[in-house]
Write an enzyme that holds these catalytic residues in place. Structure first.
Site, PDB file in Angstrom:
ATOM      1  CG  ASP A  37     -22.893  38.611  67.099  1.00  0.00           C
ATOM      2  OD1 ASP A  37     -22.754  39.055  68.252  1.00  0.00           O
ATOM      3  OD2 ASP A  37     -23.229  37.445  66.847  1.00  0.00           O
TER       4      ASP A  37
ATOM      5  CE  LYS B 173     -19.827  16.688  86.462  1.00  0.00           C
ATOM      6  NZ  LYS B 173     -18.933  15.633  86.973  1.00  0.00           N
TER       7      LYS B 173
ATOM      8  CD  GLU C 288     -31.613  52.815  66.675  1.00  0.00           C
ATOM      9  OE1 GLU C 288     -31.689  54.062  66.627  1.00  0.00           O
ATOM     10  OE2 GLU C 288     -32.448  52.054  66.151  1.00  0.00           O
TER      11      GLU C 288
ATOM     12  CB  SER D   7     -27.023  29.006  70.254  1.00  0.00           C
ATOM     13  OG  SER D   7     -28.223  28.832  70.949  1.00  0.00           O
TER      14      SER D   7
ATOM     15  CB  CYS E 111     -37.304  54.895  62.591  1.00  0.00           C
ATOM     16  SG  CYS E 111     -37.534  54.497  60.851  1.00  0.00           S
ATOM     17  CG  LEU E 112     -43.359  53.073  64.078  1.00  0.00           C
ATOM     18  CD1 LEU E 112     -44.038  53.237  62.719  1.00  0.00           C
ATOM     19  CD2 LEU E 112     -43.652  51.690  64.640  1.00  0.00           C
TER      20      LEU E 112
ATOM     21  N   PRO F  83     -18.794  18.567  77.998  1.00  0.00           N
ATOM     22  CG  PRO F  83     -20.632  19.819  78.722  1.00  0.00           C
ATOM     23  CD  PRO F  83     -19.436  19.070  79.229  1.00  0.00           C
ATOM     24  CB  THR F  84     -15.155  21.756  76.752  1.00  0.00           C
ATOM     25  OG1 THR F  84     -15.894  22.768  77.424  1.00  0.00           O
ATOM     26  CG2 THR F  84     -13.989  22.367  76.008  1.00  0.00           C
TER      27      THR F  84
ATOM     28  CD  GLU G 128     -45.532  51.062  58.560  1.00  0.00           C
ATOM     29  OE1 GLU G 128     -45.074  52.149  58.968  1.00  0.00           O
ATOM     30  OE2 GLU G 128     -44.944  49.982  58.701  1.00  0.00           O
TER      31      GLU G 128
ATOM     32  CG  HIS H 232     -32.940  53.175  62.852  1.00  0.00           C
ATOM     33  ND1 HIS H 232     -33.814  52.775  63.831  1.00  0.00           N
ATOM     34  CD2 HIS H 232     -33.576  52.998  61.673  1.00  0.00           C
ATOM     35  CE1 HIS H 232     -34.940  52.352  63.266  1.00  0.00           C
ATOM     36  NE2 HIS H 232     -34.826  52.482  61.958  1.00  0.00           N
TER      37      HIS H 232
ATOM     38  CD  GLU I  53     -19.754  35.710  66.101  1.00  0.00           C
ATOM     39  OE1 GLU I  53     -19.635  36.956  66.023  1.00  0.00           O
ATOM     40  OE2 GLU I  53     -20.659  35.153  66.737  1.00  0.00           O
TER      41      GLU I  53
HETATM   42  N1  GLN Z   1     -42.461  50.903  59.587  1.00  0.00           N
HETATM   43  C1  GLN Z   1     -41.921  52.205  59.330  1.00  0.00           C
HETATM   44  C2  GLN Z   1     -41.471  52.362  57.894  1.00  0.00           C
HETATM   45  O1  GLN Z   1     -41.282  51.399  57.200  1.00  0.00           O
HETATM   46  C3  GLN Z   1     -40.801  52.532  60.287  1.00  0.00           C
HETATM   47  C4  GLN Z   1     -39.607  51.668  60.107  1.00  0.00           C
HETATM   48  C5  GLN Z   1     -38.653  51.717  61.267  1.00  0.00           C
HETATM   49  O2  GLN Z   1     -38.998  52.162  62.336  1.00  0.00           O
HETATM   50  N2  GLN Z   1     -37.451  51.215  61.052  1.00  0.00           N
HETATM   51  O3  GLN Z   1     -41.268  53.451  57.438  1.00  0.00           O
END
Ligand code: GLN
Length: 543
Positions: A71, A187, A508, A13, A380-381, A190-191, A404, A506, A140
Protein backbone atom coordinates in the site's frame (compact mmCIF):
# COMPACT_ATOMS: atom_id res chain seq x y z
CA UNK A 1 -0.09 20.23 15.04
CA UNK A 2 -1.20 18.12 12.04
CA UNK A 3 -4.73 16.84 11.72
CA UNK A 4 -5.32 13.09 11.57
CA UNK A 5 -7.50 10.91 9.38
CA UNK A 6 -7.82 7.23 10.30
CA UNK A 7 -9.06 4.76 7.69
CA UNK A 8 -10.42 1.36 8.77
CA UNK A 9 -12.10 -1.35 6.73
CA UNK A 10 -15.05 -3.62 7.32
CA UNK A 11 -17.00 -6.55 5.83
CA UNK A 12 -14.24 -8.08 3.69
CA UNK A 13 -10.54 -7.57 3.04
CA UNK A 14 -9.14 -6.24 -0.27
CA UNK A 15 -11.72 -3.44 -0.42
CA UNK A 16 -9.23 -0.95 -1.75
CA UNK A 17 -8.81 0.90 1.54
CA UNK A 18 -5.28 1.81 0.49
CA UNK A 19 -6.50 3.30 -2.78
CA UNK A 20 -9.27 5.20 -1.02
CA UNK A 21 -6.79 6.61 1.51
CA UNK A 22 -4.31 7.46 -1.27
CA UNK A 23 -6.98 9.17 -3.35
CA UNK A 24 -8.03 11.30 -0.41
CA UNK A 25 -4.38 12.14 0.18
CA UNK A 26 -4.10 13.33 -3.41
CA UNK A 27 -7.25 15.45 -3.12
CA UNK A 28 -5.90 17.14 0.00
CA UNK A 29 -2.61 17.81 -1.79
CA UNK A 30 -4.55 19.35 -4.67
CA UNK A 31 -5.92 21.77 -2.11
CA UNK A 32 -2.42 22.82 -1.19
CA UNK A 33 -2.22 20.81 2.04
CA UNK A 34 0.93 18.96 2.99
CA UNK A 35 0.05 15.29 3.41
CA UNK A 36 1.82 12.20 4.67
CA UNK A 37 0.54 8.67 5.01
CA UNK A 38 1.09 5.60 7.13
CA UNK A 39 0.00 1.97 7.25
CA UNK A 40 -0.45 0.05 10.49
CA UNK A 41 -0.39 -3.70 9.86
CA UNK A 42 -1.75 -6.12 12.46
CA UNK A 43 0.46 -9.11 11.56
CA UNK A 44 3.39 -10.29 13.68
CA UNK A 45 6.21 -10.24 11.12
CA UNK A 46 8.47 -7.31 11.97
CA UNK A 47 8.15 -6.28 8.33
CA UNK A 48 6.80 -7.98 5.19
CA UNK A 49 10.37 -8.60 3.93
CA UNK A 50 10.37 -12.20 5.14
CA UNK A 51 6.99 -13.06 3.64
CA UNK A 52 6.37 -15.00 0.46
CA UNK A 53 4.74 -12.84 -2.24
CA UNK A 54 1.83 -15.32 -2.28
CA UNK A 55 1.17 -14.39 1.35
CA UNK A 56 1.47 -10.69 0.98
CA UNK A 57 2.07 -9.48 -2.56
CA UNK A 58 4.97 -7.22 -3.40
CA UNK A 59 7.37 -5.89 -0.79
CA UNK A 60 7.61 -2.16 -1.43
CA UNK A 61 11.04 -0.66 -0.71
CA UNK A 62 11.45 2.93 0.48
CA UNK A 63 14.44 5.21 -0.12
CA UNK A 64 15.67 4.63 3.43
CA UNK A 65 15.61 0.87 2.92
CA UNK A 66 12.31 0.01 4.58
CA UNK A 67 10.74 -3.25 3.38
CA UNK A 68 7.11 -2.25 3.56
CA UNK A 69 3.53 -3.04 2.67
CA UNK A 70 2.55 -2.65 -0.98
CA UNK A 71 0.00 0.00 0.00
CA UNK A 72 2.94 2.38 0.48
CA UNK A 73 3.43 2.07 -3.27
CA UNK A 74 -0.11 3.33 -3.83
CA UNK A 75 0.53 6.15 -1.37
CA UNK A 76 3.71 7.25 -3.14
CA UNK A 77 2.17 7.00 -6.61
CA UNK A 78 -0.91 8.99 -5.60
CA UNK A 79 0.45 11.64 -3.24
CA UNK A 80 3.78 11.85 -5.09
CA UNK A 81 5.89 11.94 -1.92
CA UNK A 82 8.75 9.63 -1.01
CA UNK A 83 7.86 7.96 2.28
CA UNK A 84 10.16 6.31 4.80
CA UNK A 85 10.09 3.13 6.83
CA UNK A 86 8.33 5.09 9.59
CA UNK A 87 5.28 5.01 7.36
CA UNK A 88 4.73 1.32 8.04
CA UNK A 89 4.40 -0.28 11.48
CA UNK A 90 3.45 -3.89 12.16
CA UNK A 91 2.35 -5.58 15.37
CA UNK A 92 5.70 -7.37 15.29
CA UNK A 93 7.72 -4.17 15.12
CA UNK A 94 5.62 -2.60 17.87
CA UNK A 95 6.13 -5.56 20.21
CA UNK A 96 9.81 -5.57 19.30
CA UNK A 97 10.15 -1.97 20.54
CA UNK A 98 8.12 -2.62 23.70
CA UNK A 99 10.04 -5.80 24.52
CA UNK A 100 13.39 -4.05 23.97
CA UNK A 101 12.25 -1.28 26.33
CA UNK A 102 11.16 -3.87 28.89
CA UNK A 103 14.60 -5.54 28.76
CA UNK A 104 16.33 -2.18 29.12
CA UNK A 105 14.33 -1.68 32.29
CA UNK A 106 12.29 1.27 31.00
CA UNK A 107 9.18 -0.09 32.71
CA UNK A 108 10.99 -1.35 35.82
CA UNK A 109 8.57 -2.44 38.53
CA UNK A 110 5.55 -2.40 36.18
CA UNK A 111 3.48 -5.10 34.52
CA UNK A 112 3.86 -4.58 30.77
CA UNK A 113 0.44 -4.84 29.09
CA UNK A 114 -1.33 -4.35 25.77
CA UNK A 115 -3.05 -1.32 27.30
CA UNK A 116 -1.26 1.02 27.91
CA UNK A 117 2.17 -0.14 26.69
CA UNK A 118 1.37 -1.54 23.24
CA UNK A 119 -1.27 1.12 22.55
CA UNK A 120 1.16 3.85 23.68
CA UNK A 121 3.78 2.51 21.28
CA UNK A 122 1.22 2.52 18.44
CA UNK A 123 0.40 6.15 19.26
CA UNK A 124 4.11 6.96 19.37
CA UNK A 125 4.46 5.56 15.82
CA UNK A 126 1.63 7.82 14.67
CA UNK A 127 3.20 10.84 16.38
CA UNK A 128 6.58 9.99 14.88
CA UNK A 129 5.40 10.97 11.38
CA UNK A 130 3.29 13.91 12.61
CA UNK A 131 6.02 16.45 12.01
CA UNK A 132 5.68 20.23 11.70
CA UNK A 133 6.02 20.08 7.94
CA UNK A 134 2.75 18.20 7.40
CA UNK A 135 -0.83 19.42 7.70
CA UNK A 136 -2.64 16.10 7.51
CA UNK A 137 -1.55 12.57 8.43
CA UNK A 138 -3.62 9.77 6.92
CA UNK A 139 -3.26 6.47 8.78
CA UNK A 140 -4.68 3.30 7.30
CA UNK A 141 -5.28 0.40 9.66
CA UNK A 142 -4.70 -2.90 7.85
CA UNK A 143 -7.01 -5.87 8.26
CA UNK A 144 -10.74 -5.80 8.89
CA UNK A 145 -12.71 -4.59 11.88
CA UNK A 146 -13.67 -7.73 13.81
CA UNK A 147 -10.23 -9.37 13.46
CA UNK A 148 -8.69 -10.36 16.80
CA UNK A 149 -5.30 -8.84 16.05
CA UNK A 150 -6.67 -5.44 15.05
CA UNK A 151 -7.95 -4.62 18.56
CA UNK A 152 -4.87 -2.80 19.97
CA UNK A 153 -4.81 -0.59 16.86
CA UNK A 154 -8.48 0.34 17.19
CA UNK A 155 -7.96 1.11 20.88
CA UNK A 156 -4.94 3.27 20.07
CA UNK A 157 -6.74 5.29 17.39
CA UNK A 158 -9.77 5.64 19.69
CA UNK A 159 -7.55 7.10 22.40
CA UNK A 160 -5.83 9.28 19.83
CA UNK A 161 -8.90 11.43 19.30
CA UNK A 162 -9.22 12.05 23.03
CA UNK A 163 -5.54 13.00 23.26
CA UNK A 164 -5.46 15.16 20.12
CA UNK A 165 -8.87 16.82 20.44
CA UNK A 166 -12.16 16.15 18.61
CA UNK A 167 -11.61 18.61 15.78
CA UNK A 168 -8.22 17.19 14.99
CA UNK A 169 -9.22 13.61 14.19
CA UNK A 170 -11.63 12.04 11.73
CA UNK A 171 -12.51 8.37 11.25
CA UNK A 172 -13.33 6.93 7.84
CA UNK A 173 -14.73 3.42 7.57
CA UNK A 174 -14.61 1.65 4.19
CA UNK A 175 -17.25 -1.04 3.67
CA UNK A 176 -18.81 -3.13 0.95
CA UNK A 177 -22.40 -2.86 -0.27
CA UNK A 178 -22.87 -6.13 -2.16
CA UNK A 179 -25.42 -6.78 -4.86
CA UNK A 180 -27.38 -9.92 -4.12
CA UNK A 181 -28.49 -11.40 -7.41
CA UNK A 182 -31.65 -13.36 -6.47
CA UNK A 183 -33.04 -10.40 -4.49
CA UNK A 184 -31.90 -8.02 -7.22
CA UNK A 185 -30.81 -5.56 -4.53
CA UNK A 186 -27.83 -3.83 -3.00
CA UNK A 187 -27.61 -4.80 0.65
CA UNK A 188 -26.70 -2.47 3.53
CA UNK A 189 -26.69 -5.06 6.34
CA UNK A 190 -22.95 -5.88 6.18
CA UNK A 191 -22.19 -2.16 6.53
CA UNK A 192 -24.47 -1.86 9.56
CA UNK A 193 -22.85 -4.86 11.23
CA UNK A 194 -19.40 -3.56 10.53
CA UNK A 195 -20.20 -0.15 11.98
CA UNK A 196 -21.75 -1.84 15.05
CA UNK A 197 -18.50 -3.78 15.49
CA UNK A 198 -16.45 -0.59 15.20
CA UNK A 199 -18.69 1.17 17.71
CA UNK A 200 -18.27 -1.71 20.16
CA UNK A 201 -14.60 -0.66 20.19
CA UNK A 202 -15.60 2.90 20.97
CA UNK A 203 -15.24 4.38 17.48
CA UNK A 204 -18.15 6.03 15.70
CA UNK A 205 -17.14 6.60 12.08
CA UNK A 206 -17.50 10.14 10.76
CA UNK A 207 -17.48 9.08 7.12
CA UNK A 208 -18.47 5.78 5.51
CA UNK A 209 -17.03 4.98 2.10
CA UNK A 210 -19.18 2.31 0.45
CA UNK A 211 -17.57 0.18 -2.22
CA UNK A 212 -20.08 -1.23 -4.67
CA UNK A 213 -20.21 -2.67 -8.15
CA UNK A 214 -22.95 -0.29 -9.32
CA UNK A 215 -23.52 3.24 -7.99
CA UNK A 216 -25.67 3.55 -4.84
CA UNK A 217 -28.96 5.38 -5.06
CA UNK A 218 -29.69 8.43 -2.90
CA UNK A 219 -32.25 6.41 -0.96
CA UNK A 220 -29.71 3.77 -0.13
CA UNK A 221 -27.23 6.40 1.05
CA UNK A 222 -29.99 7.93 3.17
CA UNK A 223 -30.70 4.51 4.67
CA UNK A 224 -27.03 3.95 5.54
CA UNK A 225 -26.86 7.45 7.00
CA UNK A 226 -29.85 6.77 9.24
CA UNK A 227 -28.82 3.30 10.33
CA UNK A 228 -25.17 4.16 10.99
CA UNK A 229 -25.74 7.63 12.39
CA UNK A 230 -23.49 9.32 9.85
CA UNK A 231 -24.33 12.56 8.04
CA UNK A 232 -25.96 11.88 4.68
CA UNK A 233 -23.22 13.78 2.83
CA UNK A 234 -20.68 11.69 4.73
CA UNK A 235 -21.92 8.50 3.07
CA UNK A 236 -19.58 8.39 0.10
CA UNK A 237 -19.88 5.91 -2.73
CA UNK A 238 -16.86 4.44 -4.45
CA UNK A 239 -18.43 2.39 -7.23
CA UNK A 240 -16.07 0.22 -9.31
CA UNK A 241 -13.94 2.17 -11.77
CA UNK A 242 -12.25 1.30 -15.02
CA UNK A 243 -8.84 2.50 -13.90
CA UNK A 244 -7.65 3.26 -10.40
CA UNK A 245 -6.43 6.75 -11.29
CA UNK A 246 -10.06 7.86 -11.74
CA UNK A 247 -10.74 7.28 -8.06
CA UNK A 248 -9.64 10.70 -6.69
CA UNK A 249 -11.97 12.47 -9.11
CA UNK A 250 -14.88 10.17 -8.28
CA UNK A 251 -14.37 10.60 -4.56
CA UNK A 252 -14.16 14.36 -5.05
CA UNK A 253 -17.48 14.34 -6.93
CA UNK A 254 -18.90 12.38 -4.00
CA UNK A 255 -17.69 15.14 -1.67
CA UNK A 256 -15.20 13.08 0.34
CA UNK A 257 -12.54 15.78 0.70
CA UNK A 258 -15.12 18.50 1.48
CA UNK A 259 -16.66 16.47 4.29
CA UNK A 260 -13.27 15.46 5.71
CA UNK A 261 -12.06 19.07 5.80
CA UNK A 262 -15.28 20.26 7.43
CA UNK A 263 -14.92 17.61 10.10
CA UNK A 264 -11.32 18.61 10.71
CA UNK A 265 -12.19 22.28 10.69
CA UNK A 266 -9.77 23.08 7.88
CA UNK A 267 -10.76 25.75 5.44
CA UNK A 268 -9.08 26.01 2.10
CA UNK A 269 -9.55 26.45 -1.60
CA UNK A 270 -11.26 23.91 -3.81
CA UNK A 271 -8.78 21.36 -5.13
CA UNK A 272 -7.13 22.10 -8.44
CA UNK A 273 -8.01 18.92 -10.30
CA UNK A 274 -6.85 20.01 -13.78
CA UNK A 275 -3.56 18.12 -13.80
CA UNK A 276 -5.22 14.95 -12.53
CA UNK A 277 -8.06 15.28 -15.03
CA UNK A 278 -5.57 15.49 -17.86
CA UNK A 279 -3.81 12.40 -16.47
CA UNK A 280 -7.11 10.51 -16.53
CA UNK A 281 -7.75 11.76 -20.08
CA UNK A 282 -4.28 10.51 -21.08
CA UNK A 283 -5.02 7.14 -19.50
CA UNK A 284 -8.30 6.89 -21.38
CA UNK A 285 -6.66 7.87 -24.65
CA UNK A 286 -3.92 5.23 -24.30
CA UNK A 287 -5.23 2.76 -26.87
CA UNK A 288 -2.37 1.54 -29.09
CA UNK A 289 -1.97 -2.09 -28.08
CA UNK A 290 1.45 -3.31 -26.95
CA UNK A 291 2.11 -6.74 -25.53
CA UNK A 292 4.72 -7.17 -22.81
CA UNK A 293 5.72 -10.55 -21.40
CA UNK A 294 6.39 -10.61 -17.67
CA UNK A 295 8.48 -13.67 -16.86
CA UNK A 296 8.09 -14.46 -13.21
CA UNK A 297 7.65 -17.03 -10.52
CA UNK A 298 4.49 -15.70 -8.87
CA UNK A 299 2.50 -14.95 -11.99
CA UNK A 300 -0.75 -16.32 -10.56
CA UNK A 301 -0.73 -13.40 -8.14
CA UNK A 302 -0.26 -10.14 -10.05
CA UNK A 303 0.01 -8.25 -6.72
CA UNK A 304 3.44 -9.83 -6.37
CA UNK A 305 4.59 -7.52 -9.18
CA UNK A 306 2.32 -4.57 -8.45
CA UNK A 307 4.83 -1.75 -8.94
CA UNK A 308 6.26 -3.36 -12.10
CA UNK A 309 2.76 -3.56 -13.56
CA UNK A 310 2.00 0.04 -12.60
CA UNK A 311 5.31 1.21 -14.08
CA UNK A 312 4.49 -0.52 -17.37
CA UNK A 313 1.09 1.16 -17.40
CA UNK A 314 2.60 4.59 -16.64
CA UNK A 315 5.03 4.13 -19.52
CA UNK A 316 2.10 3.14 -21.72
CA UNK A 317 0.17 6.29 -20.75
CA UNK A 318 3.16 8.35 -21.88
CA UNK A 319 3.19 6.70 -25.32
CA UNK A 320 -0.59 6.54 -25.71
CA UNK A 321 -0.31 2.76 -25.46
CA UNK A 322 -2.46 0.23 -23.69
CA UNK A 323 -0.03 -2.28 -22.20
CA UNK A 324 -1.29 -5.82 -22.22
CA UNK A 325 0.69 -8.09 -19.94
CA UNK A 326 1.33 -11.69 -20.88
CA UNK A 327 2.04 -13.44 -17.57
CA UNK A 328 4.63 -16.09 -18.27
CA UNK A 329 5.59 -18.75 -15.76
CA UNK A 330 9.39 -18.79 -15.81
CA UNK A 331 9.65 -22.59 -15.62
CA UNK A 332 7.53 -22.88 -18.75
CA UNK A 333 9.79 -20.76 -20.99
CA UNK A 334 11.40 -23.70 -22.77
CA UNK A 335 8.03 -25.12 -23.78
CA UNK A 336 6.74 -21.68 -24.75
CA UNK A 337 9.71 -21.04 -26.99
CA UNK A 338 8.77 -24.25 -28.76
CA UNK A 339 5.21 -23.02 -29.37
CA UNK A 340 6.28 -19.53 -30.34
CA UNK A 341 4.44 -17.75 -27.50
CA UNK A 342 7.34 -15.38 -27.02
CA UNK A 343 7.13 -14.53 -30.70
CA UNK A 344 3.79 -12.83 -29.98
CA UNK A 345 5.46 -10.31 -27.67
CA UNK A 346 6.56 -6.75 -28.37
CA UNK A 347 8.72 -6.59 -25.27
CA UNK A 348 9.76 -8.41 -22.15
CA UNK A 349 10.36 -7.70 -18.46
CA UNK A 350 12.38 -10.04 -16.28
CA UNK A 351 11.55 -8.85 -12.77
CA UNK A 352 13.22 -9.44 -9.40
CA UNK A 353 12.87 -12.62 -7.43
CA UNK A 354 14.35 -15.09 -4.99
CA UNK A 355 14.99 -18.82 -5.26
CA UNK A 356 16.23 -21.11 -8.01
CA UNK A 357 12.84 -22.09 -9.45
CA UNK A 358 12.46 -20.57 -12.88
CA UNK A 359 15.94 -19.02 -13.10
CA UNK A 360 16.92 -21.13 -16.13
CA UNK A 361 13.67 -20.08 -17.82
CA UNK A 362 14.55 -16.43 -17.24
CA UNK A 363 17.99 -17.03 -18.78
CA UNK A 364 16.39 -18.70 -21.80
CA UNK A 365 14.00 -15.76 -22.22
CA UNK A 366 16.88 -13.28 -21.92
CA UNK A 367 18.70 -15.19 -24.67
CA UNK A 368 15.64 -15.24 -26.90
CA UNK A 369 15.23 -11.45 -26.43
CA UNK A 370 18.90 -10.88 -27.21
CA UNK A 371 19.04 -12.93 -30.38
CA UNK A 372 15.58 -11.92 -31.65
CA UNK A 373 16.18 -8.22 -30.87
CA UNK A 374 13.11 -8.21 -28.62
CA UNK A 375 13.19 -5.20 -26.24
CA UNK A 376 13.93 -6.54 -22.76
CA UNK A 377 14.28 -4.91 -19.34
CA UNK A 378 15.84 -6.86 -16.45
CA UNK A 379 15.26 -5.81 -12.86
CA UNK A 380 17.56 -7.06 -10.11
CA UNK A 381 17.33 -10.87 -10.53
CA UNK A 382 16.58 -9.98 -14.16
CA UNK A 383 20.06 -8.43 -14.39
CA UNK A 384 21.48 -11.64 -12.92
CA UNK A 385 19.70 -13.77 -15.55
CA UNK A 386 20.79 -11.51 -18.40
CA UNK A 387 24.41 -11.43 -17.20
CA UNK A 388 24.53 -15.23 -16.93
CA UNK A 389 22.96 -15.54 -20.39
CA UNK A 390 25.53 -13.20 -21.91
CA UNK A 391 28.40 -14.93 -20.11
CA UNK A 392 27.32 -18.38 -21.29
CA UNK A 393 26.31 -17.63 -24.85
CA UNK A 394 28.40 -14.66 -25.91
CA UNK A 395 31.48 -14.62 -23.68
CA UNK A 396 31.93 -18.39 -23.99
CA UNK A 397 31.75 -19.15 -20.25
CA UNK A 398 29.49 -22.14 -20.84
CA UNK A 399 28.87 -23.00 -17.19
CA UNK A 400 28.55 -19.49 -15.81
CA UNK A 401 25.93 -19.06 -13.09
CA UNK A 402 24.94 -17.12 -10.01
CA UNK A 403 26.25 -18.55 -6.74
CA UNK A 404 22.76 -18.01 -5.36
CA UNK A 405 21.71 -21.05 -7.37
CA UNK A 406 24.97 -22.94 -7.97
CA UNK A 407 27.41 -22.16 -5.14
CA UNK A 408 30.26 -24.11 -6.75
CA UNK A 409 29.89 -22.82 -10.29
CA UNK A 410 33.18 -22.51 -12.18
CA UNK A 411 32.24 -19.03 -13.38
CA UNK A 412 30.41 -17.12 -10.63
CA UNK A 413 29.48 -14.10 -12.73
CA UNK A 414 26.91 -13.21 -10.07
CA UNK A 415 28.11 -13.61 -6.52
CA UNK A 416 27.29 -12.75 -2.94
CA UNK A 417 28.31 -9.27 -1.90
CA UNK A 418 31.40 -9.49 0.26
CA UNK A 419 29.91 -8.11 3.46
CA UNK A 420 27.04 -10.64 3.22
CA UNK A 421 29.01 -13.85 3.48
CA UNK A 422 28.78 -14.29 7.24
CA UNK A 423 25.17 -13.23 7.70
CA UNK A 424 22.75 -15.84 9.05
CA UNK A 425 19.80 -13.63 10.09
CA UNK A 426 17.31 -13.53 7.19
CA UNK A 427 15.62 -10.25 8.12
CA UNK A 428 16.91 -7.00 6.64
CA UNK A 429 20.28 -8.45 5.64
CA UNK A 430 20.16 -7.23 2.11
CA UNK A 431 21.49 -4.17 0.39
CA UNK A 432 18.39 -2.10 0.91
CA UNK A 433 17.21 1.33 -0.11
CA UNK A 434 18.52 4.12 -2.29
CA UNK A 435 22.04 4.04 -3.77
CA UNK A 436 23.61 6.31 -6.33
CA UNK A 437 24.99 5.17 -9.65
CA UNK A 438 27.18 7.03 -12.11
CA UNK A 439 26.11 6.55 -15.72
CA UNK A 440 28.35 5.98 -18.69
CA UNK A 441 27.71 8.75 -21.24
CA UNK A 442 26.27 7.83 -24.65
CA UNK A 443 24.69 4.60 -23.40
CA UNK A 444 20.99 3.76 -23.65
CA UNK A 445 20.69 4.04 -19.89
CA UNK A 446 22.34 7.47 -19.75
CA UNK A 447 20.18 8.69 -22.63
CA UNK A 448 17.04 7.38 -20.92
CA UNK A 449 17.73 9.12 -17.61
CA UNK A 450 19.36 12.14 -19.20
CA UNK A 451 21.28 12.65 -15.96
CA UNK A 452 24.88 11.73 -15.10
CA UNK A 453 24.13 10.43 -11.57
CA UNK A 454 20.94 8.64 -10.55
CA UNK A 455 19.55 7.15 -7.37
CA UNK A 456 17.52 3.95 -7.29
CA UNK A 457 16.22 1.61 -4.59
CA UNK A 458 17.81 -1.79 -4.02
CA UNK A 459 16.86 -5.05 -2.37
CA UNK A 460 19.29 -7.88 -3.01
CA UNK A 461 22.14 -9.99 -1.65
CA UNK A 462 23.85 -11.03 -4.90
CA UNK A 463 25.38 -8.85 -7.58
CA UNK A 464 27.50 -8.64 -10.71
CA UNK A 465 30.92 -10.10 -9.89
CA UNK A 466 33.54 -7.41 -10.72
CA UNK A 467 36.11 -10.15 -11.31
CA UNK A 468 34.31 -10.86 -14.60
CA UNK A 469 33.79 -7.28 -15.68
CA UNK A 470 36.73 -7.13 -18.10
CA UNK A 471 35.89 -10.49 -19.69
CA UNK A 472 32.29 -9.63 -20.24
CA UNK A 473 32.93 -6.10 -21.51
CA UNK A 474 35.54 -7.43 -23.94
CA UNK A 475 32.81 -9.71 -25.28
CA UNK A 476 30.54 -6.70 -25.85
CA UNK A 477 28.60 -6.19 -22.64
CA UNK A 478 28.34 -2.52 -21.72
CA UNK A 479 28.36 -1.63 -18.02
CA UNK A 480 26.31 1.50 -18.41
CA UNK A 481 26.20 2.49 -14.75
CA UNK A 482 28.40 1.78 -11.75
CA UNK A 483 28.47 2.74 -8.07
CA UNK A 484 30.25 6.05 -7.36
CA UNK A 485 33.33 4.12 -6.12
CA UNK A 486 33.16 2.12 -9.38
CA UNK A 487 33.16 -1.19 -7.49
CA UNK A 488 29.60 -2.30 -8.20
CA UNK A 489 27.95 -2.69 -11.58
CA UNK A 490 24.49 -1.14 -11.47
CA UNK A 491 23.35 -1.20 -15.12
CA UNK A 492 24.19 -3.34 -18.14
CA UNK A 493 23.16 -3.22 -21.78
CA UNK A 494 24.36 -4.27 -25.22
CA UNK A 495 24.97 -1.79 -28.01
CA UNK A 496 23.76 -3.63 -31.10
CA UNK A 497 20.23 -4.22 -29.84
CA UNK A 498 17.22 -1.88 -29.73
CA UNK A 499 16.84 -2.28 -25.96
CA UNK A 500 18.42 -5.05 -23.92
CA UNK A 501 18.98 -3.29 -20.63
CA UNK A 502 19.12 -4.41 -17.01
CA UNK A 503 19.55 -2.77 -13.65
CA UNK A 504 20.57 -4.13 -10.28
CA UNK A 505 17.99 -1.81 -8.72
CA UNK A 506 14.20 -1.72 -8.60
CA UNK A 507 13.26 1.33 -10.67
CA UNK A 508 9.60 0.25 -10.51
CA UNK A 509 9.35 1.81 -7.04
CA UNK A 510 9.89 5.30 -8.39
CA UNK A 511 7.56 5.47 -11.38
CA UNK A 512 4.61 7.83 -11.12
CA UNK A 513 1.45 7.86 -13.26
CA UNK A 514 2.29 11.30 -14.69
CA UNK A 515 6.08 10.77 -14.66
CA UNK A 516 6.92 7.31 -15.99
CA UNK A 517 10.27 5.87 -15.07
CA UNK A 518 12.73 6.48 -17.96
CA UNK A 519 13.73 2.80 -18.33
CA UNK A 520 10.12 1.60 -18.50
CA UNK A 521 9.31 4.51 -20.81
CA UNK A 522 12.09 3.51 -23.22
CA UNK A 523 11.23 -0.19 -23.01
CA UNK A 524 7.67 0.58 -24.13
CA UNK A 525 9.02 3.02 -26.74
CA UNK A 526 11.23 0.28 -28.20
CA UNK A 527 8.39 -2.27 -28.00
CA UNK A 528 6.08 0.07 -29.94
CA UNK A 529 8.77 0.73 -32.53
CA UNK A 530 9.25 -2.99 -33.03
CA UNK A 531 5.52 -3.55 -33.31
CA UNK A 532 5.20 -0.79 -35.88
CA UNK A 533 8.16 -2.11 -37.88
CA UNK A 534 6.79 -5.65 -37.95
CA UNK A 535 3.16 -4.62 -38.58
CA UNK A 536 3.32 -4.57 -42.41
CA UNK A 537 4.68 -8.12 -42.38
CA UNK A 538 2.05 -9.33 -39.93
CA UNK A 539 -0.73 -7.66 -41.89
CA UNK A 540 0.64 -9.21 -45.06
CA UNK A 541 0.82 -12.65 -43.47
CA UNK A 542 -2.76 -12.33 -42.25
CA UNK A 543 -3.97 -11.42 -45.71
N1 GLN B 1 17.69 -13.09 -5.27
C1 GLN B 1 18.55 -12.05 -5.76
C2 GLN B 1 19.43 -11.49 -4.67
O1 GLN B 1 19.16 -11.66 -3.51
C3 GLN B 1 17.76 -10.96 -6.44
C4 GLN B 1 16.88 -10.21 -5.51
C5 GLN B 1 15.83 -9.39 -6.21
O2 GLN B 1 15.56 -9.59 -7.37
N2 GLN B 1 15.22 -8.48 -5.48
O3 GLN B 1 20.40 -10.83 -4.94
Amino acid sequence: MPKHIFVTGGVVSSLGKGLTASSLGRLLKMRGLRVTMQKLDPYINVDPGTMNPYEHGEVFVTDDGGETDLDLGHYERFIDENLTQSSNATTGSIYQSVLAAERRGDYLGKTVQVIPHITDEIKRRIHRISTDDVDVVITEVGGTVGDIEILPFLEAIRQFRKDAGRDNVCYIHVTLVPFIGPAGEQKTKPTQHSVTELRSRGIQPDIIVCRSEQPLSTELKRKISGLCDVDERAVVNAADVGNIYELPLILHDEGLDDVALDLLDISGPEPDTTAWESLVATVEAARTPVRIGLIGKYVQLPDAYLSVVESLKHAGFHHGADVEIDWIQAEDVDGLLAVDRLAQLDGLVIPGGFGARGFEGKIAAAGYARTEKLPCLGLCLGLHAMTVEFARNVAGLADANSTEFEPTTRHPVIDLMHDQREVTDKGGTMRLGAYYAVLEPETKVARAYDEPVVSERHRHRFEFNPAYQTRLTEAGLVCSGVSPDRRLVEFIEIAEHPFWVATQAHPEFKSRPDRPHPLFRDLIGAALARRAALAPFTAHAER
